[in-house]
Design an enzyme around this catalytic site. Structure first.
Site, PDB file in Angstrom:
ATOM      1  CE  LYS A  84      -2.040   2.800   2.319  1.00 27.12           C
ATOM      2  NZ  LYS A  84      -1.933   4.303   2.104  1.00 27.12           N
ATOM      3  CD  GLU A 134      12.034   3.099  10.013  1.00 27.55           C
ATOM      4  OE1 GLU A 134      11.713   3.901  11.116  1.00 27.55           O
ATOM      5  OE2 GLU A 134      12.407   3.087   8.809  1.00 27.55           O
TER       6      GLU A 134
HETATM    7  P1  NAI Z   1       1.075   8.045   8.476  1.00 27.55           P
HETATM    8  O1  NAI Z   1       1.658   7.160   9.599  1.00 27.55           O
HETATM    9  O2  NAI Z   1      -0.323   8.381   8.855  1.00 27.55           O
HETATM   10  O3  NAI Z   1       1.337   7.454   7.053  1.00 27.55           O
HETATM   11  C1  NAI Z   1       2.066   6.309   6.700  1.00 27.55           C
HETATM   12  C2  NAI Z   1       1.485   5.354   5.862  1.00 27.55           C
HETATM   13  O4  NAI Z   1       0.481   4.712   6.832  1.00 27.55           O
HETATM   14  C3  NAI Z   1       0.976   5.851   4.581  1.00 27.55           C
HETATM   15  O5  NAI Z   1       0.786   4.978   3.555  1.00 27.55           O
HETATM   16  C4  NAI Z   1      -0.646   5.961   5.257  1.00 27.55           C
HETATM   17  O6  NAI Z   1      -1.728   5.799   4.016  1.00 27.55           O
HETATM   18  C5  NAI Z   1      -0.808   4.747   6.113  1.00 27.55           C
HETATM   19  N1  NAI Z   1      -1.832   4.828   7.181  1.00 27.55           N
HETATM   20  C6  NAI Z   1      -2.535   5.949   7.693  1.00 27.55           C
HETATM   21  N2  NAI Z   1      -3.220   5.411   8.534  1.00 27.55           N
HETATM   22  C7  NAI Z   1      -3.390   4.172   8.653  1.00 27.55           C
HETATM   23  C8  NAI Z   1      -4.295   3.209   9.028  1.00 27.55           C
HETATM   24  N3  NAI Z   1      -5.049   3.546  10.086  1.00 27.55           N
HETATM   25  N4  NAI Z   1      -4.036   1.929   8.937  1.00 27.55           N
HETATM   26  C9  NAI Z   1      -3.083   1.566   7.900  1.00 27.55           C
HETATM   27  N5  NAI Z   1      -2.287   2.343   7.528  1.00 27.55           N
HETATM   28  C10 NAI Z   1      -2.558   3.671   7.490  1.00 27.55           C
HETATM   29  O7  NAI Z   1       1.952   9.237   8.462  1.00 27.55           O
HETATM   30  P2  NAI Z   1       1.573  10.709   7.893  1.00 27.55           P
HETATM   31  O8  NAI Z   1       0.050  11.139   8.438  1.00 27.55           O
HETATM   32  O9  NAI Z   1       1.723  11.047   6.458  1.00 27.55           O
HETATM   33  O10 NAI Z   1       2.589  11.760   8.476  1.00 27.55           O
HETATM   34  C11 NAI Z   1       2.397  12.226   9.962  1.00 27.55           C
HETATM   35  C12 NAI Z   1       3.678  12.057  10.770  1.00 27.55           C
HETATM   36  O11 NAI Z   1       4.089  10.750  10.701  1.00 27.55           O
HETATM   37  C13 NAI Z   1       4.791  12.796  10.213  1.00 27.55           C
HETATM   38  O12 NAI Z   1       4.628  14.337  10.536  1.00 27.55           O
HETATM   39  C14 NAI Z   1       5.997  12.109  10.727  1.00 27.55           C
HETATM   40  O13 NAI Z   1       6.060  12.649  12.193  1.00 27.55           O
HETATM   41  C15 NAI Z   1       5.534  10.642  10.906  1.00 27.55           C
HETATM   42  N6  NAI Z   1       6.105   9.977   9.771  1.00 27.55           N
HETATM   43  C16 NAI Z   1       7.105   9.168   9.903  1.00 27.55           C
HETATM   44  C17 NAI Z   1       7.776   8.422   8.795  1.00 27.55           C
HETATM   45  C18 NAI Z   1       8.973   7.442   8.841  1.00 27.55           C
HETATM   46  O14 NAI Z   1       9.837   7.357   8.084  1.00 27.55           O
HETATM   47  N7  NAI Z   1       9.196   6.728  10.073  1.00 27.55           N
HETATM   48  C19 NAI Z   1       7.326   8.549   7.498  1.00 27.55           C
HETATM   49  C20 NAI Z   1       6.066   9.289   7.238  1.00 27.55           C
HETATM   50  C21 NAI Z   1       5.794   9.902   8.397  1.00 27.55           C
END
Ligand code: NAI
Ligand code: MG
Length: 513
Positions: A205, A280
């Protein structure tokens, strides 16, 4: 900071068509048919609900293209395809053949490096130079795991002359993989490399902000062999993502993203079929500078540690601790260095920092900057947006921070850092570990004993000495504490994608003795 070629960012407001860049096929008039499809069972498809969503260019806030939106129904179809592939041809594929296919994929990515990097820059806003670096790392990662495919060995364990005990490392099955937008293609490679090398099949995804590279035109005729081995669903977290983590026929879910969503995924896995989970997640990594460090080099690494990928790195060095004896001198030089950072059009070869990925991320970061100001921290430089179009933020340094401030506790994921003083090694180890996260850290010193003692005392999955953000596909990466579960990259990642089976063969007298 210098704004490069400002006119190209602020843009000609009268332009009707989204303006693209040389080397990137135009999504509307180019070889792609709109909207761009999901990839399920070797077909590029529209998705059951025939919904679509816009992909935005973060430099201009204009629509680049439309991508088909996968929903729960599409995830289900993808899982069925992945299951059939796992039980059918893929399971029977020899390790050598799996390796050969991964090496071929690496070669194809390498041959198309410039095009892949250009789409990545357009989609994500990262500088073209960094995007090329990402694609280079993608090639290396996939090739590395291609090399592992025929080197997955079990053991024989001698327990008695009357027994033969051996272990097998078997694939887990259908793996759901949910990736973020900060390194779209690289996260794809980190995930599929070990999963496919060990004989699993995948339902991926992608992130809703950056789906372009991993989607393709429904009219495309270039399809790989082995239907169902790798399926890619673009879509949103609460729908497609949630469908992956709660699916009863997915055996394992691997996720990179925010800590709150990591918790949600783990709960969904627990409440469904107890699928294996690797995570991660976020970080709030300390970057420590002792007074005996090579200050000139340390400043370069500290600046790189926070501004690389516009601060959108899980391992970004956001909490900078400087020994009090050199604090004033260091801060002045670091400010000067941060101000020299080139911010602007990511397609300009001289630009280091592009826009943040989306309006939402831009708003979140600006919210943290406001919170830092209102909690009483001092803005040393930056603290505001750059220009009035595109999601550009000036490199921002806060001083006079206290451990209880939001900007010292929460992941900001932007070009924003906080700098504070420390007295000695004992003091800084305490400060560095005062966080719920434990992804990465760095120590800058010329004293080898200090470097090793502090590295050992820090609770983090990666510690860099006299450098920052240096990742290699051979070296494990992942978090202590709330930064995650499991390790990606290196040999360590193979364990995330295999089940160990022990076989005990009785060689002695027939039962009963
Ligand atoms: P997110 O954690 O919401 O998104 C990452 C992935 O998870 C995307 O593919 C999203 O569609 C998916 N996702 C979101 N909600 C989900 C759910 N309930 N069930 C399954 N999959 C789900 O992150 P977002 O909203 O893009 O960014 C928010 C914060 O997350 C950022 O400000 C940052 O602090 C952190 N982040 C950390 C990352 C890392 O490399 N560890 C990468 C991206 C964001
Ligand atoms: Mg989210």
């Amino acid at each position: 900071m210098r704004m490069r070629d400002r006119s190209r960012i602020i843009g000609d407001q009268s332009a009707k068509e989204p303006r693209l860049h040389p080397g990137v096929p135009h999504p509307v008039t180019g070889p792609f048919k709109q909207p761009i499809g999901l990839f399920i069972n070797n077909e590029f498809v529209e998705g059951v609900k025939k919904q679509k969503f816009d992909v935005i260019n973060p430099s201009t806030e204009e629509v680049i293209c439309q991508v088909c939106e996968g929903t729960e129904e599409d995830v289900d179809l993808a899982v069925k395809a992945a299951r059939a592939a796992f039980n059918g041809g893929w399971r029977e594929t020899t390790p050598n053949e799996r390796g050969r296919l991964l090496l071929k994929l690496a070669d194809i990515a390498e041959a198309n490096l410039d095009l892949l990097a250009a789409v990545e820059s357009l989609d994500n806003g990262k500088s073209i130079t960094n995007a090329k670096g990402d694609v280079g790392a993608v090639v290396g990662t996939i090739r590395y795991y291609g090399g592992w495919a025929d080197k997955i060995h079990g053991k024989t364990i001698d327990v008695s002359p009357e027994m033969l005990n051996y272990t097998r490392q078997e694939p887990i099955g259908v793996c759901g993989q949910i990736i973020p937008w900060n390194f779209p293609l690289l996260m794809f490679a980190w995930k599929i490399g070990p999963a496919l090398a060990t004989g699993n099949t995948v339902v991926m995804k992608t992130a809703e902000q950056t789906p372009s590279l991993l989607s393709s035109s429904p009219s495309s005729s270039r399809r790989p062999a082995s239907p169902g081995v790798l399926n890619i669903v673009s879509g949103f977290g609460k729908t497609a993502g949630a469908a992956v983590s709660s699916h009863m026929d997915i055996d394992k879910v691997a996720f990179t993203g925010s800590t709150p969503v990591g918790r949600t995924i783990m709960k969904a896995a627990a409440d469904s079929n107890l699928k294996k989970v690797t995570l991660e997640l976020g970080g709030k990594s300390p970057n420590i500078i002792f007074d005996d460090a090579d200050i000139e080099h340390a400043i370069e690494w500290v600046n790189f540690g926070i501004l690389y990928n516009h601060g959108q790195c899980c391992c970004a060095g956001t909490r900078i601790f400087v020994q009090e004896t050199i604090y004033d001198k260091f801060l002045a030089a670091f400010k000067e260095r941060a101000n020299r950072t080139t911010v602007g059009d990511p397609f300009d070869e001289g630009v280091f920092q592009g826009p943040q990925v989306s309006q939402l991320q831009f708003d979140r970061i600006m919210g943290y900057i406001e919170s830092g100001k209102s909690e009483g921290a001092t803005v040393e430089t930056g603290g505001e947006r750059l220009g009035n179009k595109g999601y550009f933020i000036k490199p921002t340094i806060f001083s006079n921070v206290t451990p209880d401030m939001k900007i010292m506790k929460e992941e900001i994921f932007g070009p924003v850092c906080a700098i504070a003083k420390f007295k000695d090694a004992e003091d800084v180890v305490h400060l560095a570990n005062d966080t719920n996260y434990g992804l990465a850290a760095a120590v800058h010193t010329k004293n080898i004993t200090t470097a090793i003692k502090v590295s050992n005392a820090i609770k983090a999955g990666t510690v860099w000495v006299n450098c920052y953000n240096v990742l290699s596909y051979q070296v494990p990466f992942g978090g202590f504490k709330e930064s995650g579960i499991g390790r990606e990259l290196g040999e360590a990642a193979l364990a995330n994608y295999t089940e160990s089976k022990s076989v005990t063969v009785h060689l002695g007298k027939p039962f009963p003795h």
